[in-house]
Design a protein around this motif. Structure first.
Motif, PDB file in Angstrom:
ATOM      1  N   ARG A 140       3.730   0.381  -1.291  1.00 14.58           N
ATOM      2  CA  ARG A 140       4.015   1.810  -1.538  1.00 14.58           C
ATOM      3  C   ARG A 140       5.113   1.957  -2.584  1.00 14.58           C
ATOM      4  O   ARG A 140       5.148   2.925  -3.327  1.00 14.58           O
ATOM      5  CB  ARG A 140       4.445   2.493  -0.232  1.00 14.58           C
ATOM      6  CG  ARG A 140       3.262   2.797   0.676  1.00 14.58           C
ATOM      7  CD  ARG A 140       3.686   3.398   2.000  1.00 14.58           C
ATOM      8  NE  ARG A 140       2.566   4.073   2.657  1.00 14.58           N
ATOM      9  CZ  ARG A 140       1.584   3.441   3.304  1.00 14.58           C
ATOM     10  NH1 ARG A 140       1.582   2.132   3.386  1.00 14.58           N
ATOM     11  NH2 ARG A 140       0.599   4.141   3.853  1.00 14.58           N
ATOM     12  N   THR A 202       2.418   7.898  -0.673  1.00 16.92           N
ATOM     13  CA  THR A 202       0.973   7.672  -0.467  1.00 16.92           C
ATOM     14  C   THR A 202       0.393   6.848  -1.613  1.00 16.92           C
ATOM     15  O   THR A 202       0.844   6.931  -2.751  1.00 16.92           O
ATOM     16  CB  THR A 202       0.203   9.006  -0.385  1.00 16.92           C
ATOM     17  OG1 THR A 202       0.599   9.797  -1.497  1.00 16.92           O
ATOM     18  CG2 THR A 202       0.487   9.741   0.898  1.00 16.92           C
ATOM     19  N   ILE A 203      -0.597   6.051  -1.254  1.00 21.36           N
ATOM     20  CA  ILE A 203      -1.309   5.284  -2.283  1.00 21.36           C
ATOM     21  C   ILE A 203      -2.687   5.941  -2.374  1.00 21.36           C
ATOM     22  O   ILE A 203      -3.352   6.133  -1.350  1.00 21.36           O
ATOM     23  CB  ILE A 203      -1.470   3.808  -1.866  1.00 21.36           C
ATOM     24  CG1 ILE A 203      -0.095   3.159  -1.655  1.00 21.36           C
ATOM     25  CG2 ILE A 203      -2.289   3.028  -2.885  1.00 21.36           C
ATOM     26  CD1 ILE A 203      -0.132   1.754  -1.093  1.00 21.36           C
ATOM     27  N   ASP A 204      -3.090   6.264  -3.576  1.00 16.95           N
ATOM     28  CA  ASP A 204      -4.391   6.923  -3.734  1.00 16.95           C
ATOM     29  C   ASP A 204      -5.483   5.848  -3.760  1.00 16.95           C
ATOM     30  O   ASP A 204      -5.580   5.075  -4.715  1.00 16.95           O
ATOM     31  CB  ASP A 204      -4.373   7.714  -5.062  1.00 16.95           C
ATOM     32  CG  ASP A 204      -5.734   8.334  -5.345  1.00 16.95           C
ATOM     33  OD1 ASP A 204      -6.595   8.301  -4.427  1.00 16.95           O
ATOM     34  OD2 ASP A 204      -5.922   8.843  -6.469  1.00 16.95           O
ATOM     35  N   PRO A 205      -6.300   5.780  -2.674  1.00 12.10           N
ATOM     36  CA  PRO A 205      -7.311   4.707  -2.622  1.00 12.10           C
ATOM     37  C   PRO A 205      -8.278   4.771  -3.796  1.00 12.10           C
ATOM     38  O   PRO A 205      -8.810   3.744  -4.226  1.00 12.10           O
ATOM     39  CB  PRO A 205      -8.037   4.936  -1.299  1.00 12.10           C
ATOM     40  CG  PRO A 205      -7.344   6.056  -0.605  1.00 12.10           C
ATOM     41  CD  PRO A 205      -6.378   6.700  -1.536  1.00 12.10           C
ATOM     42  N   SER A 206      -8.488   5.996  -4.334  1.00 13.28           N
ATOM     43  CA  SER A 206      -9.474   6.090  -5.421  1.00 13.28           C
ATOM     44  C   SER A 206      -8.952   5.445  -6.708  1.00 13.28           C
ATOM     45  O   SER A 206      -9.700   5.213  -7.647  1.00 13.28           O
ATOM     46  CB  SER A 206      -9.846   7.553  -5.669  1.00 13.28           C
ATOM     47  OG  SER A 206      -8.724   8.220  -6.213  1.00 13.28           O
ATOM     48  N   SER A 207      -7.630   5.113  -6.727  1.00 16.34           N
ATOM     49  CA  SER A 207      -7.095   4.453  -7.930  1.00 16.34           C
ATOM     50  C   SER A 207      -7.418   2.955  -7.932  1.00 16.34           C
ATOM     51  O   SER A 207      -7.141   2.246  -8.888  1.00 16.34           O
ATOM     52  CB  SER A 207      -5.573   4.658  -7.999  1.00 16.34           C
ATOM     53  OG  SER A 207      -4.967   3.997  -6.894  1.00 16.34           O
ATOM     54  N   ALA A 241      -3.432   0.156   1.500  1.00 19.66           N
ATOM     55  CA  ALA A 241      -4.026   0.994   0.463  1.00 19.66           C
ATOM     56  C   ALA A 241      -5.066   1.958   1.021  1.00 19.66           C
ATOM     57  O   ALA A 241      -5.369   2.974   0.389  1.00 19.66           O
ATOM     58  CB  ALA A 241      -4.680   0.100  -0.593  1.00 19.66           C
ATOM     59  N   THR A 242      -5.620   1.623   2.179  1.00 20.76           N
ATOM     60  CA  THR A 242      -6.766   2.409   2.638  1.00 20.76           C
ATOM     61  C   THR A 242      -6.546   3.146   3.956  1.00 20.76           C
ATOM     62  O   THR A 242      -7.348   3.995   4.326  1.00 20.76           O
ATOM     63  CB  THR A 242      -7.995   1.476   2.804  1.00 20.76           C
ATOM     64  OG1 THR A 242      -7.587   0.369   3.630  1.00 20.76           O
ATOM     65  CG2 THR A 242      -8.487   0.952   1.473  1.00 20.76           C
TER      66      THR A 242
END
Ligand code: 3HC
Ligand code: NAI
Length: 701
Positions: A140, A202-207, A241-242
Motif C-alpha cells: 500500500r 487503497t490499491i486499485d486492482p484494475s491497475s 491487491a485484491t
C-alpha cells in the motif's frame, strides 16, 4: 526497568522499549506495548512516541518463541491497537527495524529515523513471511512491484532509501534520536497532523494487468527453486491487491502459519541460531584478549592466495603477497587485478575503490619483508614438506606474537606448527574457493594453538565478512573430511549403475548448489588423483570408488579446465553435455570390477549420498573435531552449497529421524560389508534412546 516504560514529556507520551539485546518482540514486550498504548489513550498527552533503548529499534519477533504455543495479545492485536489509537503514534527508528519491528512501525501513524537506521523485512531468510501486516501495508505504501522485491529479497534498506520509497516519513538531522523524534512529534502536533493509517490506502486492482501474479509466481519457481516462502509472499501481496485490508490480513495469517510449520522454516531458523552459536568457543571466555591485526602477508599467490588477499585489502588492511619468483608474483597480482576489474565491470565496485584496494597489496619475493606483519596466511602447494619449510622460514623472520596461519586443506597442522619454535601462534585458516566470495572460514585449532590466537581468528573472520566455524585437526577437518565420503559414494553410485547427469540432477533437485560429479569437474579431477598418488592401497579404499576418476585423469580429462572431464564443456559458453565416451568408460570399469550395473531410483541416490555426510558428521562430533552439530550444518550450508532450507546434514538427519538413519546405515552396512557404512556410535546411541542431534547438543551445551 521493565521491558516497557512510559514517560510523559510535555505533550508527548514516550513509550520506551528496553528488551536487550535487540528489542525482539517477545510476548512480554508485546503485552507491555499493548498496555502502554491503551493506558495512554486517556491521559493528557497529544501524541505517543515509540522509541527503543539500546543498540536498535525492534529487530523483529522473538524467533526463539516460534516453537512455543502462541500467546495473546497477538501481533495483529497490538498493531491494531496502535493503528486505532485516538492520538498519533510515531515510531522513532535507530539501528535496524526488521520484520515485526518494521511492521510495528508501519502500524504507527508516522515514522522517523536517524540517517544510519536500516529497515527491512528479512522473514524470507527464515523461511517465513512478514506475519504482522507487512505484506499488506508495504504494497500500500510502496507499490506491488517494489513490495515483492523488498519482501522476497529480505534485504534491509537505509533510511534515505526508505524515505524516498515512502516507507518512512522523516529522516532526523544528526544522530540524537530522542531530540530529533521529539522535535518531529511536536511539529506534527503543531500542524494538527491527521491520523495517517496505512490500512486506509487503497490499491486499485484494475491497475494490475490480468495474470501478473501468475507470471511472478512462475518466475520465482525458477529463481527461488524449492522455496515455499517466496511463493507465499506473492500470494499475500496478491491478497493485498485484491482483498479488503482485514481479509488480506487474514490471508497473510494463514500463509504465515503454513510457512511457520514447514520443515523449511524450522531448518532456516535452526541455521539462524547455529550461525550465531558457532561464534562461541567452548571453554574460551568471552573477554579473551585479541591480538591486533593491522597488516597481513599471504604466502603463495595462486588460486587461493590472491582471493585471500582481496578479503583484507577490501576492508583497508594492507597485504604483502610473497611468491617464489617475480614471474609467479606478477601472475598472482594479475589474477587479483583481474578479479577486481570483473567486479568493476559488473558494477559492484567503483574504479576508485578498485585502485584503493590494489594500492594496499604489495608484492615481494623476500621473506624479510614480512618481519613486521601481524598475520601471515600460507597458501602454497598442498605439500607438508613445502609448508614446513615455509613455516620454519616464517619462524625466523616474523616478529614475536605474529599469528602464523595455514590454508591447508588436509595437512596435519600440528606437524606444520612443529616446524616453528612458536606452535602456540600457529592456526589453520581454511578459506574456500573462490576465497574472496565464499562465506565459510574453517578455523582449525592445533594442539598448541593459544586461546588469544583462536579468539583473534574468530573475530577477524567476522571483520572480513566470513562465517567462522572452529574445527580441530584431522584429515580434511570438518568439511572436506565429510565431502570425501560424499564424493566416494557418488563414484560408487556411478559405477554401480547411475550416470553423471542423474547424480547431479538428483542432488540439485535435493537443493545442492551443484551435484558432486559437476563439482569434481569444476575443482579438477587431478586434485584427488594427486592426493591418491601418495596413499597406500589400504588408505585409498575400494578401487571402484576412484578407478573412473583415475582413468579420466590419465586420458587428460581433468575437468572444466581441459574442456572435458565427466562431461564435455563448450569452450565459449562452458555449457556441459553428456559424453558417451565417459559412459563407455564407466561400463568397462564396472565389468573390470565385477559390478553388474543396475538402475537407481532418485530417492535411493539421495539417501546413498546424504547418509555418508550424516555418518561422518556424527564421527566428527564423537571425536570432538566439531564443537556441535549446528557447526557442521554451518560448514555445509556456507561452504558446500547444502540447501539452507534443509538446515545442513545434521539438522536434516534429525528431520529424517535418527532411528531411520540408523536403520538405513545398518542395512547398507550389512548389504555391502563396507566399513564406511558402519553406523557411528553416536547415531546408534541417540537412535536407541529416541534422541536427536539437537537434543544431544542441548545436553552438551
Ligand atoms: N529473536 C530472538 N533473538 C534474536 C533476534 C530475534 N529476532 N535477533 C537477534 N537475536 C539474538 C541473537 O540470537 C543473538 O543472541 P546471542 O547473543 O545469544 O547469540 C543476539 O540477539 C544478537 O544478535 P546478533 O549476534 O545477530 O547481533 P548483530 O548485532 O550482529 O545483528 C541483527 C543484529 C541485525 C538484529 C540480527 O540479529 C538479525 O538480523 N536478527 C534477526 C532479524 C529478523 O530476522 N527479524 C525478523 C524476525 S521474524 C518476524 O519478525 C516475524 C514477524 O513478521 C511476525
Ligand atoms: P595453487 O597451485 O593455485 O597456488 C600455489 C601458489 O603457491 C603458486 O602460485 C606457487 O607459485 C606458490 N608457491 C609454492 N611454493 C611456494 C613457496 N615456497 N613460497 C611462496 N610461494 C610458493 O594452489 P591453491 O589452489 O591456491 O592452493 C593453495 C593452498 O590452499 C593449498 O594448501 C590448498 O590445499 C589450499 N586450498 C585450496 C583450495 C582450492 O580450491 N584450490 C581450497 C581451500 C584450500
Amino acid at each position: 526497568m521493565s521491558v516497557v516504560d512510559y514517560q510523559v514529556h510535555e505533550q508527548i507520551g514516550i513509550i520506551w522499549i528496553n528488551n536487550p539485546p535487540v528489542n525482539a518482540l517477545s510476548s512480554e514486550l508485546r503485552n507491555g506495548i499493548h498496555q502502554a498504548v491503551l493506558n495512554a489513550q486517556s491521559d493528557a498527552t497529544k501524541a505517543l512516541l515509540l522509541i527503543c533503548k539500546g543498540r536498535t529499534f525492534i529487530a523483529g519477533a522473538d524467533i526463539s518463541e516460534f516453537d512455543k504455543p502462541a500467546t495473546k495479545p497477538s501481533f495483529n492485536d497490538i498493531l491494531g491497537t496502535i493503528e486505532s489509537s485516538s492520538k498519533p503514534v510515531i515510531a522513532a527508528i535507530h539501528g535496524t527495524a526488521l520484520g515485526g519491528g518494521l511492521e510495528t512501525a508501519l502500524a504507527c501513524h508516522y515514522r522517523c529515523a536517524v540517517g544510519s537506521a536500516m529497515v527491512g523485512l528479512p522473514e524470507v531468510k527464515l523461511g517465513l513471511l512478514p506475519g504482522a501486516g507487512g505484506t499488506q501495508r508495504v504494497p500500500r505504501l510502496i507499490g506491488i512491484e517494489a513490495a515483492i522485491k523488498m519482501i522476497t529479497g529480505g534485504n534491509p534498506i537505509p533510511a534515505a532509501a526508505a524515505l524516498s520509497a515512502k516507507l518512512i516519513d522523516h529522516v532526523i538531522d544528526g544522530d540524537d534520536l530522542l531530540q530529533g523524534a521529539l522535535a518531529y512529534t511536536e511539529q506534527l502536533i503543531a500542524d494538527n497532523a491527521p491520523l495517517k493509517r496505512v490500512r486506509d490506502i487503497t490499491i486499485d486492482p484494475s491497475s494490475i494487468p490480468a495474470g501478473t501474479f501468475d507470471t511472478i509466481r512462475a518466475q520465482f519457481a525458477v529463481q527461488a527453486r524449492g522455496l515455499i516462502a517466496p511463493q507465499q509472499i506473492i500470494n499475500c501481496i496478491e491478497a493485498a491487491a485484491t482483498l479488503p485490508f482485514d481479509e488480506g490480513l487474514a490471508a497473510e495469517q494463514r500463509f504465515f502459519h503454513e510457512c511457520m510449520v514447514s520443515s523449511q522454516s524450522a531448518a532456516m531458523r535452526h541455521m539462524f541460531f547455529a550461525q550465531r552459536e558457532a561464534n562461541k568457543i567452548k571453554g574460551l571466555p568471552k573477554d579473551t584478549p585479541q591480538r591486533p591485526i593491522k597488516s597481513v602477508a599471504i604466502i603463495g599467490g595462486g588460486t587461493m592466495g590472491g582471493g585471500i588477499a582481496m578479503n583484507f585489502a577490501s576492508i583497508g588492511i594492507p597485504v604483502t603477497l610473497l611468491e617464489i619468483n617475480p614471474e609467479a608474483l606478477q601472475r598472482g597480482l594479475g589474477i587479483v587485478e583481474k578479479n577486481y576489474s570483473n567486479s568493476v565491470k559488473k558494477g559492484k565496485l567503483s574504479d576508485a575503490k578498485k585502485q584503493a584496494c590494489m594500492d594496499l597489496i604489495s608484492g615481494t619475493t623476500d621473506y624479510q619483508d614480512l618481519a613486521h606483519v601481524d598475520l601471515v596466511i600460507e597458501a602454497v602447494f598442498e605439500n607438508l614438506a613445502i609448508k614446513q619449510q615455509v613455516f620454519s622460514q616464517l619462524d625466523k623472520v616474523c616478529k614475536p606474537g605474529a599469528i602464523l596461519a595455514t590454508n591447508t586443506s588436509y595437512q596435519n597442522i600440528d606437524q606444520i606448527a612443529a616446524a616453528t619454535q612458536r606452535p602456540q601462534d600457529v592456526i589453520g585458516l581454511h578459506f574456500f574457493s573462490p576465497a574472496n566470495i565464499m562465506k565459510l572460514l574453517e578455523i582449525v585449532r592445533a594442539d598448541k594453538t593459544a586461546d588469544d590466537v583462536i579468539a583473534t581468528a574468530m573475530q577477524l573472520a567476522k571483520t572480513i565478512g566470513k562465517v567462522p566455524v572452529l574445527a580441530r585437526v584431522c584429515d580434511g577437518f570438518i568439511g572436506n573430511r565429510m565431502f570425501s565420503e560424499y564424493s566416494r559414494e557418488a563414484q560408487l553410485c556411478l559405477i554401480e549403475g547411475s550416470t553423471p547427469e542423474q547424480i547431479d540432477t538428483v542432488m540439485q533437485d535435493f537443493g545442492m548448489a551443484m551435484g558432486p560429479i559437476a563439482v569434481g569437474d569444476l575443482a579438477g579431477i587431478d586434485i584427488g588423483y594427486k592426493v591418491r598418488e601418495v596413499l597406500s592401497d589400504e588408505q585409498k579404499g575400494n578401487p571402484a570408488s576412484y578407478c573412473i576418476a583415475d582413468a579420466l585423469v590419465e586420458m587428460g580429462r581433468l575437468g572444466q579446465k581441459t574442456g572435458a572431464g565427466y562431461y564435455k564443456y563448450d569452450a565459449q559458453t562452458r555449457a556441459r553435455t553428456n559424453d558417451p565416451e565417459v559412459m563407455a568408460l564407466v561400463e568397462s570399469m564396472a565389468v573390470a570390477h565385477n559390478i553388474t550395473r543396475r538402475e537407481f531410483s532418485d530417492a535411493e541416490l539421495v539417501l546413498r549420498l546424504i547418509l555418508p555426510l550424516i555418518n561422518e558428521g556424527a564421527k566428527i562430533l564423537e571425536e570432538g573435531i566439531a564443537q556441535r552439530p549446528g557447526d557442521i550444518d554451518v560448514v555445509y550450508v556456507f561452504g558446500y552449497g547444502f540447501p539452507v532450507y534443509r538446515g545442513g546434514p545434521m539438522q536434516y538427519a534429525d528431520e529424517l529421524g535418527l532411528a531411520s538413519v540408523y536403520e538405513q546405515l545398518t542395512r547398507l552396512h550389512q548389504e555391502t560389508g563396507e566399513a564406511s557404512w558402519q553406523p557411528a556410535t553416536l547415531i546408534k546411541t541417540l537412535a536407541e534412546t529416541g534422541s536427536s542431534f539437537a537434543q544431544w547438543a542441548n545436553e552438551q551445551a
